[in-house]
Motif scaffolding. Sequence first.
Motif, PDB file in Angstrom:
ATOM      1  N   GLN A  28       0.834  -1.200   0.000  1.00 18.44           N
ATOM      2  CA  GLN A  28       0.000   0.000   0.000  1.00 18.44           C
ATOM      3  C   GLN A  28       0.872   1.255   0.000  1.00 18.44           C
ATOM      4  OE1 GLN A  28      -2.747  -0.309   3.284  1.00 18.44           O
ATOM      5  NE2 GLN A  28      -3.434  -2.328   2.623  1.00 18.44           N
ATOM      6  N   VAL A  29       1.912   1.252   0.822  1.00 20.71           N
ATOM      7  CA  VAL A  29       2.832   2.386   0.886  1.00 20.71           C
ATOM      8  C   VAL A  29       3.550   2.556  -0.449  1.00 20.71           C
ATOM      9  CG1 VAL A  29       4.954   3.234   1.958  1.00 20.71           C
ATOM     10  CG2 VAL A  29       3.139   2.269   3.384  1.00 20.71           C
ATOM     11  N   ARG A  32       1.271   4.014  -3.086  1.00 17.05           N
ATOM     12  CA  ARG A  32       1.075   5.457  -2.907  1.00 17.05           C
ATOM     13  C   ARG A  32       2.272   6.223  -3.460  1.00 17.05           C
ATOM     14  NH1 ARG A  32      -1.575   3.846   1.858  1.00 17.05           N
ATOM     15  NH2 ARG A  32       0.313   3.977   3.122  1.00 17.05           N
ATOM     16  N   GLU A  33       3.470   5.694  -3.245  1.00 15.87           N
ATOM     17  CA  GLU A  33       4.675   6.345  -3.762  1.00 15.87           C
ATOM     18  C   GLU A  33       4.705   6.336  -5.287  1.00 15.87           C
ATOM     19  OE1 GLU A  33       7.807   4.228  -1.823  1.00 15.87           O
ATOM     20  OE2 GLU A  33       7.469   5.237   0.095  1.00 15.87           O
ATOM     21  N   SER A  35       2.012   6.261  -7.229  1.00 16.95           N
ATOM     22  CA  SER A  35       0.752   6.726  -7.804  1.00 16.95           C
ATOM     23  C   SER A  35       0.915   7.929  -8.723  1.00 16.95           C
ATOM     24  CB  SER A  35      -0.252   7.055  -6.698  1.00 16.95           C
ATOM     25  OG  SER A  35       0.180   8.172  -5.944  1.00 16.95           O
TER      26      SER A  35
END
Length: 59
Positions: A28-29, A32-33, A35
């Motif tokens: 998930q992290v 996000r990076e 995205s």
Amino acid sequence: MAAYALGVLDEEDHEVFQRHLMTCEECQVELRELSEVPGLLDVVKRDRSNALDEDRTPH
């Protein structure tokens, strides 16, 4: 991860990865990076295209 972020996974792989994302905080992290990458690639592509057009314009 990159294929998911770029939206190039087939439907089955997309669904499998989405299920994985529900339980994997590390992914998930990372997602996000990543995205912003597709948008940045669009900007680079557009800028490069504009530069090529300018090179072809008679001076």
